[in-house]
Scaffold this active site. Sequence first.
Site, short mmCIF file in Angstrom:
data_model
loop_
_atom_site.label_atom_id
_atom_site.label_comp_id
_atom_site.label_asym_id
_atom_site.label_seq_id
_atom_site.Cartn_x
_atom_site.Cartn_y
_atom_site.Cartn_z
N LYS A 187 0.83 -1.21 0.00
CA LYS A 187 0.00 0.00 0.00
C LYS A 187 0.87 1.27 0.00
CE LYS A 187 -3.99 -2.21 2.22
NZ LYS A 187 -5.09 -2.06 3.19
N TYR A 226 -12.55 -2.39 -3.92
CA TYR A 226 -13.11 -2.46 -2.56
C TYR A 226 -14.64 -2.41 -2.55
CZ TYR A 226 -8.54 -2.06 -0.28
OH TYR A 226 -7.26 -2.29 0.18
N ASN A 237 -2.27 0.21 6.53
CA ASN A 237 -1.75 -1.01 7.17
C ASN A 237 -0.80 -1.80 6.25
OD1 ASN A 237 -3.72 -1.98 5.49
ND2 ASN A 237 -4.79 -3.21 7.01
N HIS A 278 -2.09 -5.49 1.57
CA HIS A 278 -3.38 -6.17 1.39
C HIS A 278 -3.09 -7.60 0.97
CE1 HIS A 278 -7.37 -7.21 -0.15
NE2 HIS A 278 -6.70 -7.80 -1.13
N GLU A 280 -9.52 -11.04 -7.43
CA GLU A 280 -8.57 -9.92 -7.27
C GLU A 280 -7.41 -10.03 -8.25
OE1 GLU A 280 -7.58 -9.74 -3.12
OE2 GLU A 280 -9.63 -9.19 -2.55
P1 AMP Z 1 -9.98 -5.93 3.68
O1 AMP Z 1 -10.94 -6.09 2.53
O2 AMP Z 1 -10.22 -6.86 4.81
O3 AMP Z 1 -8.55 -5.87 3.23
O4 AMP Z 1 -10.28 -4.50 4.33
C1 AMP Z 1 -10.03 -3.39 3.58
C2 AMP Z 1 -9.10 -2.44 4.23
O5 AMP Z 1 -9.92 -1.45 4.79
C3 AMP Z 1 -8.23 -2.91 5.39
O6 AMP Z 1 -7.04 -3.54 4.97
C4 AMP Z 1 -7.94 -1.61 6.08
O7 AMP Z 1 -6.92 -0.89 5.40
C5 AMP Z 1 -9.25 -0.85 5.88
N1 AMP Z 1 -10.13 -0.93 7.03
C6 AMP Z 1 -10.76 -2.01 7.50
N2 AMP Z 1 -11.51 -1.70 8.58
C7 AMP Z 1 -11.37 -0.37 8.77
C8 AMP Z 1 -11.88 0.57 9.69
N3 AMP Z 1 -12.73 0.20 10.66
N4 AMP Z 1 -11.49 1.86 9.58
C9 AMP Z 1 -10.65 2.24 8.58
N5 AMP Z 1 -10.13 1.41 7.67
C10 AMP Z 1 -10.47 0.11 7.77
#
Ligand code: AMP
Length: 142
Positions: free
Chosen positions: A11, A51, A114, A117, A128
């Site tokens: 990222k 997303y 973070n 991904h 994906e």
């Molecule tokens: P995922 O599809 O599980 O990869 O989730 C998408 C991304 O959204 C995560 O990797 C985080 O970067 C972000 N994310 C998930 N939950 C939150 C949250 N509560 N607040 C802000 N960003 C989030």
Amino acid sequence: MKVEQTLSIIKPNAVSDNNIGNIIARFEQEGLRVAALKMVNLSKEKAEGFYIEHRERPFFGSLVSFMTSGPVMLMVLEGERAVDRNREIMGATNPADAEEGTLRKLYAKSLEANAVHGSDSLTSADREVSYFFEKSDVTDRF
Ligand code: AMP
């Protein structure tokens, strides 16, 4: 054991912190092969589509802004149990919960920024990988 492919994204925060090499080195040390790789600036439309399952979540707009804030590295990782192993190497989504030594513990700045991904299932991985790569972009083992 079945060889799998999974999508990994380095990222924008980890790219701008010059951690591309550290992250790829870790995947290779763990025995995952980089089968395809490209560095891109995601458009808003491409990030939103990626997303899409989160479109109703309150963090969706901010997540899309973050993912388009700078270049990302898109990779196909290949190996036995690649989907789950990539997730183990990344650590918990929230770096506050990530175990020592995981990529998110080492390189994440926040829940949103973070660092990496990884696809969460084989079904997601198929979607994906083909969202970002043509079949002909993904190399075979030699
Ligand atoms: P995922 O599809 O599980 O990869 O989730 C998408 C991304 O959204 C995560 O990797 C985080 O970067 C972000 N994310 C998930 N939950 C939150 C949250 N509560 N607040 C802000 N960003 C989030």
